[in-house]
Design an enzyme around this catalytic site. Structure first.
Site, PDB file in Angstrom:
ATOM      1  N   TRP A 127       1.311  18.317  -9.261  1.00 34.70           N
ATOM      2  CA  TRP A 127       1.202  17.841 -10.642  1.00 34.70           C
ATOM      3  C   TRP A 127       0.826  18.983 -11.586  1.00 34.70           C
ATOM      4  O   TRP A 127       1.353  19.094 -12.692  1.00 34.70           O
ATOM      5  CB  TRP A 127       0.213  16.685 -10.761  1.00 34.70           C
ATOM      6  CG  TRP A 127       0.638  15.492  -9.968  1.00 34.70           C
ATOM      7  CD1 TRP A 127      -0.048  14.898  -8.938  1.00 34.70           C
ATOM      8  CD2 TRP A 127       1.859  14.738 -10.109  1.00 34.70           C
ATOM      9  NE1 TRP A 127       0.663  13.830  -8.444  1.00 34.70           N
ATOM     10  CE2 TRP A 127       1.835  13.710  -9.133  1.00 34.70           C
ATOM     11  CE3 TRP A 127       2.968  14.837 -10.953  1.00 34.70           C
ATOM     12  CZ2 TRP A 127       2.881  12.789  -9.001  1.00 34.70           C
ATOM     13  CZ3 TRP A 127       4.009  13.921 -10.817  1.00 34.70           C
ATOM     14  CH2 TRP A 127       3.959  12.917  -9.848  1.00 34.70           C
ATOM     15  N   ASP A 172      -5.737  16.729 -16.882  1.00 33.75           N
ATOM     16  CA  ASP A 172      -4.997  15.580 -16.353  1.00 33.75           C
ATOM     17  C   ASP A 172      -5.956  14.820 -15.440  1.00 33.75           C
ATOM     18  O   ASP A 172      -6.263  15.273 -14.342  1.00 33.75           O
ATOM     19  CB  ASP A 172      -3.779  16.095 -15.570  1.00 33.75           C
ATOM     20  CG  ASP A 172      -2.999  14.971 -14.879  1.00 33.75           C
ATOM     21  OD1 ASP A 172      -3.412  13.789 -14.976  1.00 33.75           O
ATOM     22  OD2 ASP A 172      -1.976  15.283 -14.233  1.00 33.75           O
ATOM     23  N   LYS A 219      -3.191   4.703 -11.873  1.00 36.41           N
ATOM     24  CA  LYS A 219      -3.984   5.140 -10.727  1.00 36.41           C
ATOM     25  C   LYS A 219      -5.357   4.474 -10.709  1.00 36.41           C
ATOM     26  O   LYS A 219      -5.892   4.213  -9.664  1.00 36.41           O
ATOM     27  CB  LYS A 219      -4.159   6.664 -10.720  1.00 36.41           C
ATOM     28  CG  LYS A 219      -2.848   7.450 -10.749  1.00 36.41           C
ATOM     29  CD  LYS A 219      -2.235   7.617  -9.372  1.00 36.41           C
ATOM     30  CE  LYS A 219      -0.785   8.073  -9.402  1.00 36.41           C
ATOM     31  NZ  LYS A 219      -0.503   9.268 -10.187  1.00 36.41           N
TER      32      LYS A 219
HETATM   33  C1  LIG Z   1       0.611  10.288 -10.505  1.00 28.86           C
HETATM   34  C2  LIG Z   1       0.165  11.488 -11.196  1.00 28.86           C
HETATM   35  C3  LIG Z   1       0.915  12.058 -12.243  1.00 28.86           C
HETATM   36  C4  LIG Z   1       2.250  11.500 -12.679  1.00 28.86           C
HETATM   37  O1  LIG Z   1       2.042  10.364 -13.414  1.00 28.86           O
HETATM   38  P1  LIG Z   1       3.239   9.593 -14.154  1.00 28.86           P
HETATM   39  O2  LIG Z   1       2.478   8.613 -14.969  1.00 28.86           O
HETATM   40  O3  LIG Z   1       4.071   8.989 -13.085  1.00 28.86           O
HETATM   41  O4  LIG Z   1       3.987  10.568 -14.969  1.00 28.86           O
HETATM   42  C5  LIG Z   1       0.416  13.174 -12.875  1.00 28.86           C
HETATM   43  N1  LIG Z   1      -0.759  13.703 -12.533  1.00 28.86           N
HETATM   44  C6  LIG Z   1      -1.516  13.184 -11.530  1.00 28.86           C
HETATM   45  C7  LIG Z   1      -2.823  13.827 -11.190  1.00 28.86           C
HETATM   46  C8  LIG Z   1      -1.079  12.062 -10.842  1.00 28.86           C
HETATM   47  O5  LIG Z   1      -1.825  11.549  -9.859  1.00 28.86           O
END
Ligand SMILES: *Cc1c(COP(=O)(O)O)cnc(C)c1O
Length: 355
Positions: free
Chosen positions: A100, A167, A191
């Site tokens: 990511w 993030d 998540k």
């Molecule tokens: C799942 C995830 C993403 C991607 O998320 P989307 O909403 O599918 O774009 C990005 N960063 C992390 C840390 C993730 O766990």
């Protein structure tokens, strides 16, 4: 009962699903479904307002930060961050802790220079790099607080005067944080905050409007702030279900209370991984995630057998990501200690039957 250890979209509390299903048929006694009401209706405005105020309350978000509910997932933020923060000829610093983080840096390269301050790629991202320098002329420093695939988490935010962008998709609301350490936080909701379809963004207002560039409106944070997350039709149902989940979290005692539960859940599972001779953890002990627990077997041939047992015991979603292999148990807020114990029992049972 199924125990859902899926990495995302993830488990939410049963009571949230029940409440959410009622609103599909009749939302707040309006005689209309939440799926058909206007996003400009008074009823839905109340939903957005309450969701924002729950985020502010649960995470102690100060007044000089905006809270947004956007679409496009965390992946869209990979591009929106540099679009909004990188001036022409500017540079941004990225910490490489996995897939990511790499994807985020790749998008930034479309808008300016990217400096990778450190990487743990050499060990397949089993640890968080700690000694690195962040160039002081960077427009911002980006990192991923929890690496969902590798099961590592950043517990000490690197200190720098450069604005910090993080993030937090997979550990937002799982532990207490000091918002003022960050300038921009984003998280795909699916998540730990709600269902897929909405992305939470928390931005310090004075970070914006400094690039001197034209930003397409739909990607411009300032446009979304001005419109109160209603620049375009927002993901009504995803925001509504997130609100229900935030209410649930508040009723449980908030982030502080859930953090204590999450610590116990993670410790219980890591203790078994360390004790049980058939399993071993993949992440460096000091960086082990409290949200995604990654582990493998000394004898990989046995992994299919354990997966079959897990399936029999209703343990869902524990197959590891292909880039790590083995197993990954995602143990987000709504996953109970009962489910952790069910997984631990299956690991013990496996050990007994292979002695
Ligand atoms: C799942 C995830 C993403 C991607 O998320 P989307 O909403 O599918 O774009 C990005 N960063 C992390 C840390 C993730 O766990």
């Amino acid at each position: 009962m199924k125990h859902n250890f899926g990495a995302g979209p993830c488990i939410l509390p049963q009571e949230v699903f029940q409440e959410a299903s009622k609103a599909v048929l009749d939302f707040n006694n309006t005689g209309l479904s939440i799926l058909e009401i206007s996003h400009r209706s008074k009823e839905f405005e109340e939903v957005v307002k309450e969701t924002e105020s729950l985020v502010r309350e649960l995470l102690h978000v100060p007044e000089n930060y905006s809270v947004l509910f956007l679409q496009g997932g965390a992946s869209q933020q990979f591009a929106m961050v540099p679009m909004n923060l990188l001036p022409d000829g500017g540079k941004a610093a990225y910490l490489d802790t996995g897939v990511w983080a790499t994807k985020a840096a790749k998008e930034a390269k479309n808008f300016g220079e990217v400096v990778t301050v450190a990487s743990s790629k050499d060990s397949n991202y089993t640890y968080i790099p700690k000694d690195f320098e962040i160039p002081l002329d960077a427009a911002y420093f980006h990192f991923t607080s929890n690496n969902t695939i590798y099961g590592t988490e950043v517990f000490a935010t690197p200190s720098t005067t450069v604005p910090k962008v993080v993030d937090m998709s997979s550990d937002i609301l799982s532990r207490e944080i000091n918002i003022q350490e960050y300038d921009l936080i984003y998280a795909g909701a699916q998540k730990n905050m709600g269902p897929a379809g909405v992305t939470l963004v928390i931005i310090k207002n004075d970070l914006l409007g400094k690039t001197g560039k034209t930003i397409p409106s739909i990607f411009n944070y300032q446009e979304h702030i001005k419109a109160g997350s209603m620049y375009n039709t927002p993901p009504v149902y995803s925001i509504y279900v997130s609100m229900l989940n935030l209410r649930w979290l508040k009723a449980k005692g908030g982030v502080k209370a859930i953090e204590q539960e999450n610590i116990i859940k993670a410790r219980t599972l890591y203790d078994e991984i360390e004790r049980n001779p058939f399993f071993k953890g993949t992440a460096a002990v000091e960086d082990r995630s409290r949200m995604n627990v990654t582990f493998v077997m000394d004898t990989p041939e046995l992994e299919a057998e354990f997966l079959a047992l897990a399936k029999e015991r209703n343990l869902i979603g524990i197959k590891g990501h292909r880039s790590v292999g083995g197993f990954r148990a995602s143990i987000y807020n709504a996953l109970t200690i009962t489910s952790i114990n069910a997984l631990v029992d299956a690991m013990k049972e496996f050990e007994e039957s292979h002695k």
